[in-house]
Design an enzyme around this catalytic site. Sequence first.
Site, PDB file in Angstrom:
ATOM      1  N   GLU A 190      81.406  74.907  79.491  1.00 48.20           N
ATOM      2  CA  GLU A 190      81.021  75.949  78.548  1.00 48.20           C
ATOM      3  C   GLU A 190      79.922  76.804  79.191  1.00 48.20           C
ATOM      4  O   GLU A 190      78.995  76.248  79.784  1.00 48.20           O
ATOM      5  CB  GLU A 190      80.487  75.347  77.241  1.00 48.20           C
ATOM      6  CG  GLU A 190      80.305  76.420  76.172  1.00 48.20           C
ATOM      7  CD  GLU A 190      79.802  75.869  74.839  1.00 48.20           C
ATOM      8  OE1 GLU A 190      79.548  74.650  74.729  1.00 48.20           O
ATOM      9  OE2 GLU A 190      79.658  76.676  73.928  1.00 48.20           O
TER      10      GLU A 190
ATOM     11  N   GLU B 164      79.375  68.997  74.360  1.00 56.53           N
ATOM     12  CA  GLU B 164      80.283  68.264  73.465  1.00 56.53           C
ATOM     13  C   GLU B 164      81.713  68.086  73.962  1.00 56.53           C
ATOM     14  O   GLU B 164      82.631  67.957  73.144  1.00 56.53           O
ATOM     15  CB  GLU B 164      80.318  69.010  72.123  1.00 56.53           C
ATOM     16  CG  GLU B 164      81.053  70.380  72.126  1.00 56.53           C
ATOM     17  CD  GLU B 164      80.149  71.576  72.351  1.00 56.53           C
ATOM     18  OE1 GLU B 164      79.068  71.411  72.947  1.00 56.53           O
ATOM     19  OE2 GLU B 164      80.520  72.693  71.941  1.00 56.53           O
ATOM     20  N   ASN B 165      81.968  68.071  75.274  1.00 51.58           N
ATOM     21  CA  ASN B 165      83.335  67.904  75.785  1.00 51.58           C
ATOM     22  C   ASN B 165      84.101  66.847  75.001  1.00 51.58           C
ATOM     23  O   ASN B 165      83.572  65.783  74.711  1.00 51.58           O
ATOM     24  CB  ASN B 165      83.280  67.471  77.246  1.00 51.58           C
ATOM     25  CG  ASN B 165      82.267  68.246  78.038  1.00 51.58           C
ATOM     26  OD1 ASN B 165      82.384  69.443  78.166  1.00 51.58           O
ATOM     27  ND2 ASN B 165      81.229  67.572  78.520  1.00 51.58           N
TER      28      ASN B 165
ATOM     29  N   HIS C 227      74.263  66.102  67.078  1.00 46.08           N
ATOM     30  CA  HIS C 227      74.777  67.465  67.229  1.00 46.08           C
ATOM     31  C   HIS C 227      76.074  67.473  68.042  1.00 46.08           C
ATOM     32  O   HIS C 227      77.082  68.035  67.610  1.00 46.08           O
ATOM     33  CB  HIS C 227      73.699  68.324  67.900  1.00 46.08           C
ATOM     34  CG  HIS C 227      74.114  69.726  68.169  1.00 46.08           C
ATOM     35  ND1 HIS C 227      73.792  70.767  67.326  1.00 46.08           N
ATOM     36  CD2 HIS C 227      74.842  70.282  69.177  1.00 46.08           C
ATOM     37  CE1 HIS C 227      74.296  71.887  67.806  1.00 46.08           C
ATOM     38  NE2 HIS C 227      74.938  71.619  68.931  1.00 46.08           N
ATOM     39  N   GLU C 228      76.037  66.852  69.207  1.00 47.50           N
ATOM     40  CA  GLU C 228      77.229  66.892  70.063  1.00 47.50           C
ATOM     41  C   GLU C 228      78.376  66.126  69.406  1.00 47.50           C
ATOM     42  O   GLU C 228      79.531  66.539  69.479  1.00 47.50           O
ATOM     43  CB  GLU C 228      76.929  66.339  71.459  1.00 47.50           C
ATOM     44  CG  GLU C 228      75.746  66.992  72.180  1.00 47.50           C
ATOM     45  CD  GLU C 228      75.753  68.517  72.186  1.00 47.50           C
ATOM     46  OE1 GLU C 228      76.834  69.117  72.035  1.00 47.50           O
ATOM     47  OE2 GLU C 228      74.667  69.117  72.329  1.00 47.50           O
TER      48      GLU C 228
ATOM     49  N   HIS D  68      80.088  68.215  66.772  1.00 45.36           N
ATOM     50  CA  HIS D  68      80.963  69.259  67.305  1.00 45.36           C
ATOM     51  C   HIS D  68      82.426  68.805  67.353  1.00 45.36           C
ATOM     52  O   HIS D  68      83.324  69.640  67.421  1.00 45.36           O
ATOM     53  CB  HIS D  68      80.552  69.642  68.730  1.00 45.36           C
ATOM     54  CG  HIS D  68      79.560  70.768  68.816  1.00 45.36           C
ATOM     55  ND1 HIS D  68      79.686  71.929  68.097  1.00 45.36           N
ATOM     56  CD2 HIS D  68      78.451  70.926  69.571  1.00 45.36           C
ATOM     57  CE1 HIS D  68      78.683  72.747  68.412  1.00 45.36           C
ATOM     58  NE2 HIS D  68      77.911  72.160  69.300  1.00 45.36           N
TER      59      HIS D  68
HETATM   60  N1  BES Z   1      77.599  73.582  73.342  1.00 43.42           N
HETATM   61  C1  BES Z   1      76.223  73.379  73.610  1.00 43.42           C
HETATM   62  C2  BES Z   1      75.906  73.234  75.075  1.00 43.42           C
HETATM   63  C3  BES Z   1      75.793  74.541  75.794  1.00 43.42           C
HETATM   64  C4  BES Z   1      74.633  75.268  75.704  1.00 43.42           C
HETATM   65  C5  BES Z   1      76.813  75.022  76.567  1.00 43.42           C
HETATM   66  C6  BES Z   1      74.531  76.478  76.373  1.00 43.42           C
HETATM   67  C7  BES Z   1      76.716  76.225  77.233  1.00 43.42           C
HETATM   68  C8  BES Z   1      75.568  76.957  77.132  1.00 43.42           C
HETATM   69  C9  BES Z   1      75.699  72.136  72.897  1.00 43.42           C
HETATM   70  O1  BES Z   1      76.413  71.757  71.778  1.00 43.42           O
HETATM   71  C10 BES Z   1      74.326  72.471  72.416  1.00 43.42           C
HETATM   72  O2  BES Z   1      74.206  73.273  71.539  1.00 43.42           O
HETATM   73  N2  BES Z   1      73.321  71.873  73.024  1.00 43.42           N
HETATM   74  C11 BES Z   1      71.938  72.163  72.748  1.00 43.42           C
HETATM   75  C12 BES Z   1      71.269  71.065  72.007  1.00 43.42           C
HETATM   76  C13 BES Z   1      71.561  71.060  70.541  1.00 43.42           C
HETATM   77  C14 BES Z   1      70.955  69.859  69.873  1.00 43.42           C
HETATM   78  C15 BES Z   1      71.092  72.292  69.832  1.00 43.42           C
HETATM   79  C16 BES Z   1      71.258  72.352  74.081  1.00 43.42           C
HETATM   80  O3  BES Z   1      71.844  71.967  75.087  1.00 43.42           O
HETATM   81  O4  BES Z   1      70.168  72.887  74.112  1.00 43.42           O
HETATM   82 ZN    ZN Z   2      76.062  72.838  70.047  1.00 45.16          ZN
END
Ligand code: BES
Ligand code: ZN
Length: 873
Positions: free
Chosen positions: A128, A271-272, A304-305, A308
Amino acid sequence: MRTDTPVAVKLKDYVPYPFSIDAVELSFDLGAQKTTVRARLSVTPKGTGPMRLDGEALHLNYIALAEGGGKAAPLDPADFEVDARGLTLLAPPGGPFVLETEVEISPAANTALSGLYLSGGRLCTQCEAEGFRRITYYPDRPDVMSSFRVRMEGPKAAFPILLSNGTPGEAGDLPGGRHFAEWVDPHKKPAYLFALCAGDYDVLRDTFTTMSGRRVDLGIHVDKGDAPRAAWAMDALKRSMRWDEEVYGREYDLGVFNIVAVRDFNFGAMENKGLNIFNSAYVLADEDTATDFDFEAIESIVAHEYFHNWTGNRITCRDWFQLCLKEGLTVFRDQNFSADMRSRPVQRIKDVIKLRARQFAEDAGPLAHSVRPDTYGAIDNLYTATVYEKGSELIGILRRLIGPEKYREGMDLYFERHDGQAVTIEDFYACFEAVTGRDFSAFRQWYAQAGTPEVTLDETWDAETATLKVRLRQNTAPTQGQPVKKPVPVPLLSALLDGEGGHVAASGRKAEPFLVVLEGAEAELEFRLPEGSRRPLFSVNRDFSAPVRLVRKLTRDERLALVRAETDPFNTWDGLQTLVKEEILALSDGSQAKPDDALVGAIAGAVKGALGDPAFAALLTRLPEVGELFLERQPADPVALAAARAKLQAALGKALAETIGETLAKPAPAPYHPGAEQASVRALRNAFIALLGASSEPEAEATLSRLYDSAPNMTERLSTLRALMFTKGGGKAKAIGHFEQMWKSNPLVMDKWFSVQASTGTAEDVKRLIAHPDFDLRNPNRVRAVIGAFAMQNLAAFHAPDGSGYRAVEATILAADKANPALGARLMTAFEQWRVLEPKARGEAEACLKRLVEAGLSENAMDIASRALAAPG
Ligand code: BES
Ligand code: ZN
């Protein structure tokens, strides 16, 4: 060298992909220096015309096509074109076909940490948003969903464990010390959810039985020797799985759920499908190496993950403009999970602190954008506080407006109607329109408009008729490219307070809180009380029911009276917080020489009154950070604000001296448990330790050194170390030296050591930290611990009027950006507020930004820099 800003992508240009990818077979020949990827895509054209596949940093070995179940024949070079961003099949068949490609990639050379890369000798992926195109040629967009089947092979000694999405298939040994494994994911997914991990791990295993009685095998994969430190993450995972069943009726849908912890990772976690990949900072914890703050973060990120899986994976985004559809909603879900695991009001206050510090700041500056933007430059830069935090608030408003039952009904319909699809915000709201019969088009303005609404409240009391009149007005200031704003529906949870801890009945309403929805630009409310009634106090935006800035002209005494009468814990905290902000501003601009005794006494009194709820009491001692005050008065002078803040903190410490002494004389709870109850007690200890650090009394330093030496866990070790940073004696240097000796071989703990110093020290300190042999430009956690902490948490030093703060980190930002554009861009956002600074710092910041641009930034970093520098308007 200079780079151009990336080409803007526009929502209005969206067109569906003209092919469906019915199945994908991937075959990896794994190696750190060179990995070969063979892909077989089963394609059905949905129209005519060329087929565009994304691809970056790929070396194409082979491309072939098969039609009608026949054998694949290599493509003629005239049939396709390759460029730096992908590959085009100029005239693909009109009917179903199979496309085969073979590419080579180099994980070891991948410093961007996007695609397939090497971390600590192990292979892992981050796809992602657009990393899959760095693995193979593919339509790398979220609306192309397909079934994936993966085969990996490689040397068994280097990569004994081979993981991908879904469930394991065949596996076995091959000649030459090699082996292979297959994984099949039965659920269709977009490429951004693809994952692969290969390496030698220790595994913490457990199982979970779902509500329908299916067994799920859980595994957390970590560095050798670290398995015991994954226990809390495992516990959080099982609680998350149960919570989603109980609160949303959502069951896990595979027999396997794996987590892999990675040291070098650009974000928190990913979240793969069936194979979440985590920054090791959000997996590994024990009492000696992690703080309560870390344990809490692990709990919420694991949740969180995991959440998803339904909000993001089973139902995904049609395009990246819809990012809040998965992120805002999933943040809302994880915040509620945390509230259920801990204290709801305390969780709410923490969420609002974060929202105001990060999202309100973003919304007020040059990077302001709407929750569902209609254009973006670099996709990595769209993962913002606005998409996440404001996105979550909007789900909260929705739930508040329709109530919990209709909210759940709407969510159920959403899952039923859109399972397996890639959808839009409109699709999501259509579900709530269906279950409520209401029209959400006005509500969706919240998604279209950048900027934080300002709600002004005026009130008049007519004693004669015992009537309180409240006038509400809303206004949103113009933002870049959006000069005219419309009103949005603002739900304000309100109450009439009697001043004795109770509520007042008025205008035929019951004596309890009620919801006022400000729909248009203004509204007038009238509350008639029984004749002869005393004037009630109006409590508004309780529980922070709307993400707005409330403007209410009250004197210090009026505000204190309101705080004393409050029945809503959020507002009790917020009322004091507003008073404290006003006080710091008055101290910083010289209109007041010293902290007001009555105010300090009132805060101390509130803290003492809340000792029975220590986590809440801890929040009452908290003073807003310098950055939060930038929004309150401009131009902002970080140096003066920091000094004023320290003065008030010292005064509060003095007023609470006795309580602090008594509290810290008690032993910390033992044996250590990371759960809410003990963490709450330690939160208050930490808050008091911070106040000791702010006091100028010499005994305070001795107490802190003693507490540091005898700290029973990392939570107290770190809070005392941090407090010592503000003291003048020898205890500080001694503790810094001791901590380093003790933890030099544990990188996650050393990140704390770097961060504590960078967030409290001078530009000289930061230069020293950058020169430290353990400073590692390739490790995002370490770079953030130094540069991020300095630039985002130490504003008085970073924005020093002589520009020394900027010069201390400039070269490092450039170097980090060269290797890792996503990281570089994230660091550049530290300049977001430069225009509101006092003239000296502002001039230095602008000069620094221009030097950075001149020196050559990545497209990602250039996207931030150019927006930051753009003339306002
Ligand atoms: N899908 C995101 C990871 C992500 C972040 C992919 C930026 C590509 C670019 C994941 O679900 C996410 O949101 N992670 C957050 C933490 C969450 C608890 C808010 C992060 O990595 O900061
Ligand atoms: Zn997220």
